[in-house]
Motif scaffolding. Structure first.
Motif, short mmCIF file in Angstrom:
data_model
loop_
_atom_site.label_atom_id
_atom_site.label_comp_id
_atom_site.label_asym_id
_atom_site.label_seq_id
_atom_site.Cartn_x
_atom_site.Cartn_y
_atom_site.Cartn_z
N LYS A 216 0.82 -1.21 0.00
CA LYS A 216 0.00 0.00 0.00
C LYS A 216 0.86 1.26 0.00
CE LYS A 216 -3.79 2.27 2.39
NZ LYS A 216 -4.71 2.25 3.54
N GLU A 217 1.88 1.30 0.83
CA GLU A 217 2.76 2.47 0.90
C GLU A 217 3.59 2.61 -0.37
OE1 GLU A 217 4.97 2.15 4.52
OE2 GLU A 217 3.34 3.00 5.70
N THR A 218 4.07 1.49 -0.89
CA THR A 218 4.85 1.55 -2.13
C THR A 218 4.01 2.13 -3.25
OG1 THR A 218 6.21 -0.34 -1.49
CG2 THR A 218 6.13 0.19 -3.84
N THR A 219 2.79 1.65 -3.39
CA THR A 219 1.89 2.16 -4.43
C THR A 219 1.63 3.65 -4.24
OG1 THR A 219 0.84 -0.01 -4.53
CG2 THR A 219 -0.32 1.80 -5.57
N GLN A 220 1.43 4.07 -3.01
CA GLN A 220 1.19 5.50 -2.72
C GLN A 220 2.38 6.35 -3.19
OE1 GLN A 220 0.58 6.36 1.44
NE2 GLN A 220 0.39 8.55 1.08
N PHE A 221 3.59 5.92 -2.91
CA PHE A 221 4.77 6.68 -3.32
C PHE A 221 4.98 6.64 -4.83
CE2 PHE A 221 5.64 6.77 1.16
CZ PHE A 221 6.24 8.01 1.33
N LEU A 222 4.59 5.54 -5.47
CA LEU A 222 4.66 5.49 -6.93
C LEU A 222 3.69 6.49 -7.55
CD1 LEU A 222 4.99 1.63 -7.52
CD2 LEU A 222 6.81 3.36 -7.58
N TYR A 223 2.52 6.64 -6.95
CA TYR A 223 1.56 7.65 -7.44
C TYR A 223 2.10 9.07 -7.24
CZ TYR A 223 -2.28 4.38 -8.33
OH TYR A 223 -3.07 3.40 -8.84
N ILE A 224 2.79 9.29 -6.13
CA ILE A 224 3.40 10.61 -5.90
C ILE A 224 4.47 10.87 -6.96
CG2 ILE A 224 4.85 11.94 -4.30
CD1 ILE A 224 3.32 10.46 -2.00
N ALA A 225 5.27 9.85 -7.27
CA ALA A 225 6.28 10.00 -8.32
C ALA A 225 5.62 10.34 -9.65
CB ALA A 225 7.10 8.71 -8.45
#
Length: 128
Positions: free
Chosen positions: A60-69
């Motif tokens: 979940k956190e990885t996906t969130q940071f990928l969306y931020i990128a």
């Protein structure tokens, strides 16, 4: 855990950030705290958020940071067009950078899809 330094998306976004630093050195000196600084921040944010997301080691956190990128990538694209509008970069450079941005978009979207699929598979497997 995945070694983010081996990911094509991280490598491409790091190369993009370095290209942005190179071209922004030629912006007018009166812009030093304006657009060049902003596009550098956006460019740096892309590989940084990919790395941070991987470092979190949680889907979940990885996906969130990928969306931020990805958001930073779109922000950078807009800023590059504004830099072109202002005459800070020429048409050839604009085409090169937007091609690099498109490459990063494809890689990042593919990586996000991979994580969403993995997230769905993990969720499905825990229900059984």
């Amino acid at each position: 855990m995945i070694d983010y330094k081996q990911l094509d998306v991280w490598i491409a976004s790091r190369q993009l950030a370095n290209s942005i630093y190179t071209i922004s050195k030629n912006f007018p000196k009166d812009e030093i705290f304006g657009l060049p600084q902003q596009i550098r921040k956006s460019a740096i944010s892309i590989p940084s958020n990919i790395a941070e997301g991987i470092g979190r080691n949680h889907l979940k956190e990885t996906t969130q940071f990928l969306y931020i990128a990805r958001g930073s990538l779109f922000e950078l694209e807009t800023q590059i067009y504004i830099a072109s509008d202002q005459g800070n970069i020429n048409a050839t450079t604009l085409e090169q950078i937007t091609d690099d941005i498109e490459k990063c978009k494809k890689l990042l979207n593919g990586f996000i899809s991979y994580y969403l699929k993995k997230k769905h598979e993990d969720h499905t497997n825990t229900k059984h």
